[in-house]
Design an enzyme around this catalytic site. Structure first.
Site, PDB file in Angstrom:
ATOM      1  N   ASP A 143       0.418  -0.885   0.011  1.00  0.00           N
ATOM      2  CA  ASP A 143       0.046   0.269  -0.322  1.00  0.00           C
ATOM      3  C   ASP A 143       1.198   1.243   0.170  1.00  0.00           C
ATOM      4  O   ASP A 143       1.198   1.387   0.974  1.00  0.00           O
ATOM      5  CB  ASP A 143      -0.742  -0.159   1.174  1.00  0.00           C
ATOM      6  CG  ASP A 143      -2.130   1.272   1.001  1.00  0.00           C
ATOM      7  OD1 ASP A 143      -1.699   2.251   0.944  1.00  0.00           O
ATOM      8  OD2 ASP A 143      -3.190   0.593   1.595  1.00  0.00           O
ATOM      9  N   ASP A 179       6.065   0.693  -7.485  1.00  0.00           N
ATOM     10  CA  ASP A 179       5.403   1.563  -8.669  1.00  0.00           C
ATOM     11  C   ASP A 179       5.782   2.941  -8.738  1.00  0.00           C
ATOM     12  O   ASP A 179       5.243   3.575  -8.933  1.00  0.00           O
ATOM     13  CB  ASP A 179       4.539   1.175  -9.515  1.00  0.00           C
ATOM     14  CG  ASP A 179       3.111   0.832  -8.995  1.00  0.00           C
ATOM     15  OD1 ASP A 179       3.374   0.536  -8.102  1.00  0.00           O
ATOM     16  OD2 ASP A 179       2.535   2.154  -9.380  1.00  0.00           O
ATOM     17  N   ARG A 218      -0.734  -8.910 -10.360  1.00  0.00           N
ATOM     18  CA  ARG A 218      -2.148  -8.489 -11.126  1.00  0.00           C
ATOM     19  C   ARG A 218      -2.230  -6.449 -10.512  1.00  0.00           C
ATOM     20  O   ARG A 218      -1.906  -6.059 -11.381  1.00  0.00           O
ATOM     21  CB  ARG A 218      -3.445  -8.237 -10.579  1.00  0.00           C
ATOM     22  CG  ARG A 218      -3.502  -7.989  -9.153  1.00  0.00           C
ATOM     23  CD  ARG A 218      -4.988  -9.639  -8.419  1.00  0.00           C
ATOM     24  NE  ARG A 218      -5.248  -9.019  -7.367  1.00  0.00           N
ATOM     25  CZ  ARG A 218      -6.049  -7.961  -6.711  1.00  0.00           C
ATOM     26  NH1 ARG A 218      -6.888  -8.164  -7.068  1.00  0.00           N
ATOM     27  NH2 ARG A 218      -5.705  -8.349  -5.523  1.00  0.00           N
ATOM     28  N   TYR A 219      -1.279  -6.554  -9.672  1.00  0.00           N
ATOM     29  CA  TYR A 219      -1.096  -4.883  -8.667  1.00  0.00           C
ATOM     30  C   TYR A 219       0.599  -4.212 -10.523  1.00  0.00           C
ATOM     31  O   TYR A 219       0.183  -2.966 -10.622  1.00  0.00           O
ATOM     32  CB  TYR A 219      -0.247  -4.793  -7.555  1.00  0.00           C
ATOM     33  CG  TYR A 219      -1.566  -5.269  -7.017  1.00  0.00           C
ATOM     34  CD1 TYR A 219      -2.191  -4.206  -6.512  1.00  0.00           C
ATOM     35  CD2 TYR A 219      -0.931  -6.461  -6.392  1.00  0.00           C
ATOM     36  CE1 TYR A 219      -3.334  -5.051  -5.385  1.00  0.00           C
ATOM     37  CE2 TYR A 219      -2.341  -6.923  -4.825  1.00  0.00           C
ATOM     38  CZ  TYR A 219      -3.447  -6.305  -4.742  1.00  0.00           C
ATOM     39  OH  TYR A 219      -3.941  -6.214  -4.503  1.00  0.00           O
ATOM     40  N   GLU A 220       1.144  -5.544 -10.644  1.00  0.00           N
ATOM     41  CA  GLU A 220       1.836  -4.759 -11.496  1.00  0.00           C
ATOM     42  C   GLU A 220       1.628  -4.767 -12.975  1.00  0.00           C
ATOM     43  O   GLU A 220       1.942  -3.423 -13.317  1.00  0.00           O
ATOM     44  CB  GLU A 220       3.230  -5.875 -11.405  1.00  0.00           C
ATOM     45  CG  GLU A 220       4.149  -5.148 -12.627  1.00  0.00           C
ATOM     46  CD  GLU A 220       5.425  -6.120 -12.475  1.00  0.00           C
ATOM     47  OE1 GLU A 220       6.163  -5.652 -11.252  1.00  0.00           O
ATOM     48  OE2 GLU A 220       5.864  -6.712 -13.023  1.00  0.00           O
TER      49      GLU A 220
END
Length: 238
Positions: A143, A179, A218-220
């Site tokens: 987060d 990121d 999936r976050y990347e």
């Protein structure tokens, strides 16, 4: 961490994330009902383990090296590592129950048996992990807490790094992927300058290129679609 104690004896630990999101599908509810207890690493929570007796990792994984994933999200990376390294045991911690349900489904599909799942705050896990027991740890797309006044909530602060250092073996690897450029800044300020960690980067390529055994989460993929650049930072426990 706020001062004071919970009635169980636990320190007050504010948790700022989500425990649950969208309504779980029936299949996900079945995963939680049928699989979660069997994959428990042992007594972690304060109510079930108020004396904070260390986990018996030998009974859990035998003589295997043990890795720790801090906030496994939907579980893609954890299951990928478990399938590619059957000789290690991997403990995953994630308080977001929707993510836990997704991981359990992936564990079924991949048929891996070298994992343990704790559906809660990793700080409680730090309490009961034996000292110097973890060979590798992962913090992947945590987060970001983008507002400046919330930066103290980020994982890369002494509240988390100090107990993480205690459970890592000397020479253990700590991988961080994010990121968010400001998260990189804080990571370098807090982790790279922490007395128990050293950064292993020697050139820009070391943080621009993913690790050789990496699988994109999936976050990347969301970050890439939105034009953000992933960073891959590798540290070692001194």
């Amino acid at each position: 961490m706020a001062e004071g104690k919970h009635p169980t004896g636990a320190p007050w630990r504010n948790f700022y994330g989500r425990f649950k999101g969208k309504t779980l599908r029936d299949s996900q509810k079945a995963y939680l009902d049928q699989d979660l207890l069997a994959l428990s690493p042992g007594k972690v929570g304060w109510e079930e383990n108020p004396d904070r007796i260390p986990l018996d990792l030998g009974a859990l994984f035998g003589e295997r090296d043990i890795w720790l994933e801090i906030g496994f999200g939907g579980g893609e990376h954890m299951v990928h590592q478990a399938a590619h390294y059957p000789e290690v045991g991997i403990i995953g911690c994630e308080p977001y129950i929707n993510g836990v349900a997704m991981l359990l489904g992936k564990i079924r599909d991949a048929n891996v048996d070298n994992v343990a799942v704790y559906p809660g705050d990793v700080r409680h896990m730090f309490d009961v992990l034996p000292k110097a027991s973890i060979s590798k740890a992962f913090l992947l797309y945590p987060d970001p807490w983008p507002k400046k006044r919330h930066h103290r909530r980020r994982f890369v602060t002494p509240e988390h790094l100090d107990p993480l250092a205690e459970v890592l073996k000397p020479g253990a690897i700590f991988r961080v992927a994010t990121d968010i450029e400001d998260y990189v800044r804080q990571t370098m300020e807090e982790v790279a300058l922490h007395p128990e960690f050293e950064w292993l980067g020697e050139s820009p390529e070391d943080w621009r290129n993913a690790w050789g055994d990496w699988t994109s989460t999936r976050y990347e993929q969301k970050a890439l679609r939105e034009g953000r650049t992933p960073h891959y930072l590798t540290f070692r426990r001194r």
